[in-house]
Design an enzyme around this catalytic site. Structure first.
Site, short mmCIF file in Angstrom:
data_model
loop_
_atom_site.label_atom_id
_atom_site.label_comp_id
_atom_site.label_asym_id
_atom_site.label_seq_id
_atom_site.Cartn_x
_atom_site.Cartn_y
_atom_site.Cartn_z
CG ASP A 125 -3.19 110.32 -28.91
OD1 ASP A 125 -2.42 110.70 -28.72
OD2 ASP A 125 -4.47 110.40 -28.72
CD GLU A 126 -1.26 109.68 -35.90
OE1 GLU A 126 -0.51 111.08 -34.68
OE2 GLU A 126 -2.52 109.60 -35.79
CE LYS B 167 1.11 113.80 -34.24
NZ LYS B 167 0.87 112.47 -33.90
N GLY C 43 0.31 115.78 -27.49
CA GLY C 43 1.35 114.74 -26.27
C GLY C 43 2.36 114.23 -27.06
CG HIS C 44 4.18 114.92 -29.77
ND1 HIS C 44 5.14 115.68 -30.73
CD2 HIS C 44 3.56 114.85 -30.14
CE1 HIS C 44 4.32 116.20 -31.28
NE2 HIS C 44 3.30 115.27 -31.03
CD GLN D 48 -3.87 117.98 -31.75
OE1 GLN D 48 -3.83 119.15 -32.54
NE2 GLN D 48 -3.63 118.82 -30.68
CB THR E 274 -8.22 119.88 -32.69
OG1 THR E 274 -7.75 120.42 -31.63
CG2 THR E 274 -7.25 119.40 -33.87
NE ARG F 125 -9.50 112.54 -22.16
CZ ARG F 125 -10.10 113.56 -23.54
NH1 ARG F 125 -11.36 113.70 -23.69
NH2 ARG F 125 -9.90 114.06 -24.24
N PRO F 126 -8.93 107.16 -21.13
CG PRO F 126 -10.53 105.24 -20.56
CD PRO F 126 -9.33 107.21 -19.93
NE ARG F 127 -3.74 107.99 -26.48
CZ ARG F 127 -2.18 107.90 -25.89
NH1 ARG F 127 -1.78 106.15 -26.70
NH2 ARG F 127 -1.51 108.71 -25.58
CG ASP G 265 5.26 96.83 -30.24
OD1 ASP G 265 5.25 97.80 -30.80
OD2 ASP G 265 5.30 96.54 -29.05
CB SER H 69 8.08 102.22 -33.69
OG SER H 69 6.81 102.30 -32.99
P1 IMP Z 1 -9.56 120.15 -28.18
O1 IMP Z 1 -7.95 120.25 -29.32
O2 IMP Z 1 -8.28 119.93 -26.35
O3 IMP Z 1 -10.37 121.02 -28.55
O4 IMP Z 1 -10.27 118.69 -28.15
C1 IMP Z 1 -10.68 117.92 -29.60
C2 IMP Z 1 -10.46 116.60 -29.95
O5 IMP Z 1 -9.29 116.62 -30.23
C3 IMP Z 1 -10.22 115.91 -28.77
O6 IMP Z 1 -11.41 114.60 -29.25
C4 IMP Z 1 -9.68 115.10 -28.06
O7 IMP Z 1 -9.44 114.19 -27.31
C5 IMP Z 1 -8.91 115.61 -29.36
N1 IMP Z 1 -7.65 115.63 -29.46
C6 IMP Z 1 -6.85 116.87 -28.88
N2 IMP Z 1 -5.88 116.35 -28.51
C7 IMP Z 1 -5.22 115.48 -29.17
C8 IMP Z 1 -4.05 114.52 -28.85
O8 IMP Z 1 -3.06 114.85 -29.29
N3 IMP Z 1 -3.88 113.51 -29.60
C9 IMP Z 1 -5.36 112.93 -29.42
N4 IMP Z 1 -6.29 113.90 -28.89
C10 IMP Z 1 -5.99 115.06 -28.92
#
Ligand code: IMP
Length: 438
Positions: free
Chosen positions: A13-14, A16, A40-41, A223, A238, A309-311, A339, A419
């Site tokens: 979630d940086e 990318k 997710g981008h 990720q 992951t 989900r809240p980060r 910002d 950015s």
């Molecule tokens: P999984 O990839 O769904 O098995 O989840 C494993 C871990 O990676 C969990 O902590 C997820 O929240 C995290 N994770 C998986 N995909 C993303 C992503 O795109 N952004 C942030 N965290 C992620």
């Protein structure tokens, strides 16, 4: 040496997506090389706001070849609906190619993902529940179904009978879940096979041919390095194989290591994490809430693109950032969401840890140690001044410039892009990474 890798330097979630979107302009081929629809981008451009999970962020340029490489696991339904969503919004997807060797997220994978999390109880990972992890487990366990199988029905049916029987045994005997019906799974596979057939190709050859022609390739990670199976905060990581770190890019696309010319490390100006696991600079106070909810009304708060989900939020962790910069061979940093910091009197950067009375300057291997790290902070003056309109480094407030320079110093890598807002043009580019002049 035509390939540029873009990786996340934190826990994902940086930003990318927007960095890839920016650099894609100068590349002929844009390829995703790992993970699945757990990623997710978010991309904001003249057509609006898009959340992509599988399609490379280069898709918006029309004439570029966009590849979903062999290292990605593909949830067919997610891909088909993403393609439809793009087409419905006027984005041409005819240049999209999907590797014939990519593994498929089968209907049992999300089921197992959720049952497995339940079985782990308090040791749950906090996965996205998309079935991505179990699909990678089956890939390594040699039980995977690949996209090439989806388009060869006879071979698929043979394989499916055996694999489904095996998986149903796991679902019922280990987890006490409900078995899946063979006919329903088979029909679903045939349906998605036909829908995806036009996109499936030997994409490694496409990438190798582009390399041979000397064209620029952009290899898009998913990720972040701290979620990497080998080097991340294991076991809270992951399961991607290949890894989402830069070293995985060649494997996940089918190129040799000498193809890589540069690595752009994308870092948020602070730290976020979703799911469980250690996060030394996590904030549980009003500052954490302020980071999370900045821009929430405009949809840019810190809430997951995939799960909502809240980060978890915290101050920039310079130790972890240096760790991942070295791990990935980062040559250029893109610092995102600067910002968001423009609301604090003072900002903090973690420059070391204390662990049982000792100073520690890197990520320890043991989970118990990772969880016990006490951050040592350096405080810098803040800049309570809106910067989202700024387009040159020199126009940033002096305190913001000092912050960026401190990040550069800690990482030992230049910050070439910053950015300052979600829109495509809300960026400060200080150096053209492809070697041209700005
Ligand atoms: P999984 O990839 O769904 O098995 O989840 C494993 C871990 O990676 C969990 O902590 C997820 O929240 C995290 N994770 C998986 N995909 C993303 C992503 O795109 N952004 C942030 N965290 C992620």
């Amino acid at each position: 040496m035509p390939a540029t890798v873009v990786i996340g330097g934190q826990w994902g979630d940086e930003g990318k997506g927007r960095v890839v979107d920016f650099f894609a302009r100068d590349c002929a081929v844009i390829a995703r090389y790992s993970a699945g629809s757990n990623a997710g981008h978010t991309i904001v451009n003249e057509r609006g706001r898009f959340a992509l999970h599988l399609v490379p962020a280069g898709i918006f340029y029309g004439q570029k070849i966009c590849v979903i490489g062999n290292g990605v696991v593909i949830h067919p339904q997610a891909l088909v609906s993403e393609i439809k969503m793009l087409e419905d919004r006027g984005v041409d997807t005819t240049q999209l190619l999907v590797s014939n060797r990519a593994h498929v997220v089968m209907p049992w994978h999300p089921v197992i993902d959720k049952l497995d999390e339940q079985l782990r109880g308090e040791h749950a990972i906090g996965t996205t529940g998309t079935g991505t992890g179990p699909a990678f487990v089956d890939k390594a366990g040699r039980l995977g179904i690949r996209t090439v199988d989806l388009v060869t029905p006879e071979a698929l049916e043979q394989k499916l009978r055996f694999v489904l029987e095996y998986k149903n045994a796991v679902i019922t005997k280990l987890y006490g879940g409900e078995p899946l019906r063979y006919e329903a799974v088979r029909d679903e596979c045939h349906e998605y096979g036909e829908l995806l057939r036009p996109y499936i190709a030997d994409t490694a050859v496409v990438a190798q041919d582009a390399e041979a022609r000397g064209e620029q390739l952009l290899l898009e990670g998913a990720q972040g390095a701290l979620l990497d199976l080998d080097s991340g905060t294991y076991p809270y990581v992951t399961s991607s194989l290949p890894a989402s770190i830069a070293a995985g890019a060649c494997i996940g696309v089918g190129l040799g290591p000498r193809a890589i010319a540069r690595v752009v490390g994308v870092y948020k100006a602070y730290q976020t994490r979703v799911g469980h696991g250690p996060m030394p600079t996590e904030l549980f106070d009003a500052d954490g809430d302020a980071l999370r909810d900045h821009g929430r009304a405009q949809g840019t708060g810190e809430y997951g693109t995939t799960t909502g989900r809240p980060r978890r939020c915290g101050w920039f962790d310079g130790v972890l950032a240096r760790y991942t910069a070295r791990l990935n061979g980062v040559t250029s940093v893109a610092l995102t969401r600067l910002d968001v910091l423009a609301q604090f009197e003072r900002v903090k950067i973690c420059t070391g840890y204390e662990l049982e009375g000792q100073r520690v300057d890197t990520l320890p291997g043991a989970l118990t140690a990772m969880t016990a790290l006490e951050p040592i902070y350096e405080e810098l003056p803040g800049w309570r001044e809106e910067i989202s309109h700024v387009r040159t480094f020199g126009d940033l407030p002096p305190a913001a410039r000092a912050y960026v320079q401190r990040v550069e110093q800690l990482l030992g890598v230049p910050v070439d892009m910053i950015s300052v807002g979600p829109e495509r043009e809300q960026a400060i580019v200080t150096r053209d990474i492809f070697g041209g002049t700005l």
